[in-house]
Motif scaffolding. Structure first.
Motif, short mmCIF file in Angstrom:
data_model
loop_
_atom_site.label_atom_id
_atom_site.label_comp_id
_atom_site.label_asym_id
_atom_site.label_seq_id
_atom_site.Cartn_x
_atom_site.Cartn_y
_atom_site.Cartn_z
N ASN A 208 1.91 2.51 -11.86
CA ASN A 208 2.23 3.44 -11.01
C ASN A 208 2.20 3.19 -9.58
O ASN A 208 1.15 4.07 -8.85
CB ASN A 208 1.02 4.78 -11.57
CG ASN A 208 1.45 6.16 -10.97
OD1 ASN A 208 2.58 6.42 -10.92
ND2 ASN A 208 0.40 6.86 -10.85
N ALA A 209 2.68 2.12 -9.30
CA ALA A 209 2.57 1.88 -7.88
C ALA A 209 3.68 0.82 -7.77
O ALA A 209 3.96 0.20 -8.72
CB ALA A 209 1.08 1.09 -7.46
N PRO A 210 4.28 0.45 -6.50
CA PRO A 210 4.89 -0.34 -6.11
C PRO A 210 4.55 -1.92 -6.23
O PRO A 210 3.32 -2.01 -6.07
CB PRO A 210 5.37 -0.16 -4.82
CG PRO A 210 4.30 0.25 -4.19
CD PRO A 210 3.47 1.38 -5.09
N VAL A 211 5.28 -2.83 -6.65
CA VAL A 211 5.05 -4.06 -6.86
C VAL A 211 6.25 -5.14 -6.39
O VAL A 211 7.45 -4.54 -6.16
CB VAL A 211 4.89 -4.59 -8.23
CG1 VAL A 211 3.47 -4.06 -8.68
CG2 VAL A 211 5.92 -4.14 -9.17
N ALA A 212 5.87 -6.29 -6.03
CA ALA A 212 6.90 -6.99 -5.20
C ALA A 212 6.52 -8.55 -5.56
O ALA A 212 5.30 -8.74 -5.80
CB ALA A 212 7.33 -6.77 -3.82
N MET A 213 7.48 -9.25 -5.59
CA MET A 213 7.42 -10.80 -5.18
C MET A 213 8.27 -11.35 -4.33
O MET A 213 8.97 -10.78 -3.65
CB MET A 213 7.80 -11.85 -6.64
CG MET A 213 6.84 -11.51 -7.76
SD MET A 213 7.29 -12.49 -9.12
CE MET A 213 8.93 -12.02 -9.54
N GLY A 214 7.79 -12.35 -3.55
CA GLY A 214 8.59 -12.94 -2.18
C GLY A 214 7.72 -14.37 -2.14
O GLY A 214 6.93 -14.90 -2.61
N TYR A 215 8.48 -14.86 -1.10
CA TYR A 215 8.10 -16.20 -0.60
C TYR A 215 7.44 -16.03 1.00
O TYR A 215 7.89 -15.36 1.76
CB TYR A 215 8.96 -17.22 -0.56
CG TYR A 215 9.82 -17.68 -1.67
CD1 TYR A 215 9.06 -18.75 -2.21
CD2 TYR A 215 10.47 -16.95 -2.46
CE1 TYR A 215 9.86 -19.49 -3.60
CE2 TYR A 215 10.91 -17.34 -3.51
CZ TYR A 215 10.69 -18.58 -4.20
OH TYR A 215 10.73 -18.94 -5.58
N GLU B 71 0.78 -1.11 -0.14
CA GLU B 71 0.06 0.02 0.06
C GLU B 71 0.77 1.07 0.01
O GLU B 71 1.98 1.28 0.53
CB GLU B 71 -1.03 -0.13 1.30
CG GLU B 71 -2.01 -1.19 1.03
CD GLU B 71 -2.73 -1.09 2.33
OE1 GLU B 71 -2.88 -0.09 3.10
OE2 GLU B 71 -3.52 -2.07 2.58
N GLY B 72 0.61 2.32 -0.45
CA GLY B 72 1.19 3.44 -0.59
C GLY B 72 2.17 3.54 -1.86
O GLY B 72 2.04 2.85 -2.80
N ARG B 73 3.28 4.45 -1.52
CA ARG B 73 4.08 4.43 -2.70
C ARG B 73 5.59 3.95 -2.43
O ARG B 73 6.51 4.01 -3.23
CB ARG B 73 4.25 5.95 -2.95
CG ARG B 73 3.00 6.63 -3.23
CD ARG B 73 2.41 6.49 -4.73
NE ARG B 73 3.18 6.97 -5.69
CZ ARG B 73 2.80 6.88 -7.07
NH1 ARG B 73 1.72 5.99 -7.32
NH2 ARG B 73 3.50 7.33 -7.88
N GLN B 74 5.75 3.14 -1.15
CA GLN B 74 7.13 3.00 -0.78
C GLN B 74 7.37 1.61 -1.46
O GLN B 74 6.78 0.68 -0.82
CB GLN B 74 7.33 2.94 0.72
CG GLN B 74 8.57 2.49 1.13
CD GLN B 74 9.61 3.39 0.94
OE1 GLN B 74 9.69 4.43 1.22
NE2 GLN B 74 10.77 2.66 0.31
N PRO B 75 8.51 1.42 -2.06
CA PRO B 75 8.72 -0.11 -2.78
C PRO B 75 9.34 -0.71 -1.68
O PRO B 75 10.02 0.03 -0.68
CB PRO B 75 9.68 0.26 -3.97
CG PRO B 75 9.53 1.61 -4.33
CD PRO B 75 9.04 2.49 -3.20
N ALA B 76 9.10 -2.03 -1.59
CA ALA B 76 9.81 -3.09 -0.74
C ALA B 76 10.84 -3.73 -1.51
O ALA B 76 10.74 -4.36 -2.40
CB ALA B 76 8.82 -4.01 0.08
#
Length: 376
Positions: free
Chosen positions: A322-329, A291-296
Motif C-alpha cells: 500500500n505504498a510506492p516502490v522502485a528499483m534503480g541504479y 516517502e509519501g504516495r507518489q510513485p517514481a
C-alpha cells in the motif's frame, strides 16, 4: 513497433477477450494488461490465493546433443553441467563485454536441456547461443508450445487436483506430467515471489488447461499485476532493470555465477565480471522506498544534495505494501541500505531511501536438503 505492424497472438487470445481482458501490444504480441477486476485486485488475488498468467509470448527452446551443458557454459556463468535431471536454474546470457544479453531459465530434462527466454530477446538469444555451439549440439526453438504461470499460495492445491506429483515438487523442480489430461512440462517457479508453477503445454492444449485452472479457482491476471508483483519481489525486468550494458555485479545477480565458473573464468564477459567482483562496480541496483504516495517511474533521476547519483529503472505502486516502490541504479557509495535519496519527480525533489529487496518476502516452497541458489 511500426504503426502497420500486426501483433502476434498467443493460443489464449480468444479466451482473454472472452474474459474481458484489455489487450495491449507487448514484445510484438497482443497481451492482456488487465481484466475487469483490475490490476490491484489481480495482484492481491495472487498474494492471497492463486492467479493465472498467460506467458506464452516467452521463448521456449531445447538444447540437444552430447555436451549441450558444457556448450551452454560458453555463454553463461551458471553451472549448467552440475544441474541434475529434474532441476531448473536461473542463468544469465552474457556478451563478450560482460553485459547481459538476457536472463533465462534452464532445466535439465535428462536427454536435453529446456530453456525459457524473455519474449523480447528470444530471437537474439537463439542466435547468440547457436553461434557458441559445437558440431553435434543444436538449439531448437519451440514456438509450437504455450506457457502458463499459476502463482500464489493457492497454486499447489489447484494444480494438484489436475496433475499428479506436483505437490511434492520442490522450488526449481521440473516434472513432465499431464495437466487436465494435456501433456505438460511443469516447473515450480515463477516471477511473482510467490509459490507457484509454470506450465508448458502444446499450443493446441493451452485453452483446455487454462479453463481447467480457472474453473478450479485461479483468477485471471494480466501484465499489469505481473509487473507490480515482480517489482515487490525485487525481480529485475529485462530491458528496464538489466540490458546489454549491465553486468551481473552491477545488477546484484552474482548469485547466478557458479562457484566453479568463478574459479575458471572461462565464460564470455569474465574479465569485466572478475574486475568488478575484485574492485567493486561503479553503480549498483538497489531497492528504493519513496516517502509519501507518489510513485517514481522509470527514468526518474535519483539525486543526493541536488547532485545526480543514479536513475530509477522500475517504479510503481505496490498494492501489497500500500505504498510506492522502485528499483534503480545508484553510485556504489550511496547503495547502502537506508541511504537517504531524492527522486526528481515533475521538477520536485521527493524524499526516498534505499531498501533491501525483496520488499515482500519470497514464499517459494523450499526443501532444506536442496540448495537452489536461484530466483525464478
Amino acid at each position: 513497433m511500426a504503426e502497420n505492424e500486426t501483433l502476434l497472438e498467443t493460443p489464449l487470445a480468444g479466451l482473454h477477450r472472452e474474459l474481458g481482458g484489455r489487450m495491449v501490444g507487448f514484445a510484438g504480441y497482443a497481451m492482456p494488461v488487465q481484466y475487469p477486476a483490475g490490476i490491484i485486485a489481480e495482484h492481491l488475488a495472487c498474494r492471497s490465493g492463486a492467479a493465472l498468467f498467460d506467458v506464452s509470448h516467452m521463448g521456449q527452446a531445447e538444447l540437444r546433443g552430447e555436451g549441450a551443458a558444457a556448450a551452454l557454459e560458453r555463454v553463461t556463468p551458471a553451472e549448467v553441467q552440475a544441474l541434475k535431471p529434474g532441476r531448473q536454474r536461473y542463468a544469465l546470457l552474457l556478451n563478450g563485454a560482460g553485459g547481459i544479453i538476457d536472463d533465462f531459465m534452464v532445466a535439465n530434462l535428462g536427454d536435453r536441456l529446456f530453456l525459457v527466454l524473455n519474449a523480447s530477446r528470444k530471437a537474439v538469444d537463439v542466435e547468440a547461443i547457436g553461434a557458441a555451439l559445437p558440431p553435434g549440439v543444436s538449439i531448437v526453438p519451440r514456438p509450437d508450445r504455450a506457457l502458463l504461470a499459476l502463482q500464489g499460495p493457492g497454486a499447489e492445491a489447484i494444480l494438484a487436483g489436475l496433475a499428479e506429483g506436483v505437490a511434492a515438487l520442490p522450488f526449481m523442480g521440473v516434472l513432465e506430467t499431464p495437466v487436465a489430461g494435456i501433456p505438460a512440462l511443469v516447473t515450480r517457479s515463477g516471477y511473482t515471489g510467490e509459490d507457484g508453477f509454470e506450465i508448458g503445454v502444446p499450443a493446441e492444449g493451452a485453452e483446455a488447461v487454462a479453463r481447467a485452472l480457472l474453473a478450479a479457482g485461479a483468477a485471471p491476471a494480466g501484465l499489469g499485476a505481473r509487473d507490480s508483483l515482480r517489482l515487490e519481489a525485487g525481480l529485475p525486468l529485462y530491458g528496464q532493470d538489466i540490458d546489454e550494458t549491465t553486468s551481473p555485479v552491477e545488477a546484484a545477480l552474482t548469485f547466478s555465477l557458479g562457484k566453479r565458473r568463478r574459479m575458471a573464468w572461462d565464460f564470455a564477459g569474465a574479465e569485466r565480471v572478475r574486475e568488478e567482483l575484485d574492485n567493486g562496480p561503479k553503480r549498483l541496483r538497489v531497492g528504493i522506498l519513496p516517502e509519501g504516495r507518489q510513485p517514481a517511474r522509470a527514468h526518474t533521476e535519483i539525486a543526493l544534495n541536488g547532485l545526480p547519483v543514479g536513475e530509477v529503472t522500475s517504479g510503481s505502486f505496490g498494492p501489497s505494501l500500500n505504498a510506492p516502490v522502485a528499483m534503480g541504479y545508484v553510485a556504489r557509495a550511496h547503495a547502502g541500505d537506508g541511504t537517504a535519496l531524492e527522486l526528481m519527480v515533475r521538477g520536485r525533489a521527493l524524499p526516498a531511501r534505499t531498501a533491501p529487496t525483496p520488499f515482500i518476502p519470497h514464499r517459494y516452497k523450499r526443501t532444506p536438503s536442496i540448495s537452489t541458489g536461484a530466483i525464478a
